[in-house]
Design a protein around this motif. Sequence first.
Motif, PDB file in Angstrom:
ATOM      1  N   ALA A 156       0.832  -1.202   0.000  1.00  0.00           N
ATOM      2  CA  ALA A 156       0.000   0.000   0.000  1.00  0.00           C
ATOM      3  C   ALA A 156       0.867   1.253   0.000  1.00  0.00           C
ATOM      4  CB  ALA A 156      -0.930  -0.007   1.214  1.00  0.00           C
ATOM      5  N   LYS A 200      -6.353  -6.965   3.945  1.00  0.00           N
ATOM      6  CA  LYS A 200      -5.817  -6.036   2.953  1.00  0.00           C
ATOM      7  C   LYS A 200      -6.055  -4.598   3.400  1.00  0.00           C
ATOM      8  CE  LYS A 200      -5.956  -4.956  -1.996  1.00  0.00           C
ATOM      9  NZ  LYS A 200      -6.589  -5.236  -3.303  1.00  0.00           N
ATOM     10  N   ALA A 223      -7.449   2.577  -0.874  1.00  0.00           N
ATOM     11  CA  ALA A 223      -7.343   1.601  -1.949  1.00  0.00           C
ATOM     12  C   ALA A 223      -8.326   1.962  -3.066  1.00  0.00           C
ATOM     13  CB  ALA A 223      -7.630   0.198  -1.423  1.00  0.00           C
TER      14      ALA A 223
END
Length: 282
Positions: A156, A200, A223
């Motif tokens: 990320a 995630k 995201a």
Amino acid sequence: MLTQTTSRVLEPSDLDAALAVLDREPVANAFVASRVQIAGLDPWRLGGEMWGFYEHGMLTSLCYAGANLVPICAGPRAVRAFADRARRAGRRCSSIVGPTESTALLWRLLEPHWGPAREVRSHQPLMVTDRLPADIAPDPYVRRVRKDEMETIMPACVAMFTEEVGISPLAGDGGLLYQARVAELVGSGRSFARFDEHGKVVFKAEIGAATDRACQIQGVWVAPEHRGKGLAAPGMAAVLRYALADVAPVVSLYVNDYNTAARRTYQRVGFQEIGAFTSVLF
């Protein structure tokens, strides 16, 4: 006593005088001040030289010359002195960044010698707040990233950096320096994220610089598949809560002026513009 203007590389014995200059603008100078408070002025520990500009024997301005070139409390005469030193030394930095007036002048003086730049971001609003928003509840799922989650947070961070800067932080040395920086933020408890049910990263941000007077949030990222769901403002409120409670009484950030969605989010959370930065990227 010096009777005219001059500049020189500062030494560890100049630390108190340098800190006094940095303390004049604690929000704008948070990035460099946080490094100096930890590392002092030794170039090996600081990761670069600190140049000082003197007027009538008094240290009035600084310029950090490391991976970034950062003018600090620098008027036109100081900027010209720093530009001359930078020109003679040759470009070693990957960017020039700092308050718009001094940074723009520094780049105008260096561009004939260092140009062209890969990109110039001429107006990046500097925003601050000292309180939590009254109408946005902090996201309860945003928390500190644990040391054993480095492998999860790293992709990320790389995605955010690549999207923001335009190049991958893994280029050059294979990402060793960048990974060390991410690990430093995680280890110091200044990396925050929300994870989905599969582990995630959904939202993340870091407190990238911190002094006892001000800190700076960086690396804000949602995201792509979760954008537009209203996660950014509660996520920022959560990071802001941690920052005000545990780090500093004033929290800042700077943002690209063309990123209207981010600017609206920060304004919703209570950040107000107090100035602007300029970044020159190589």
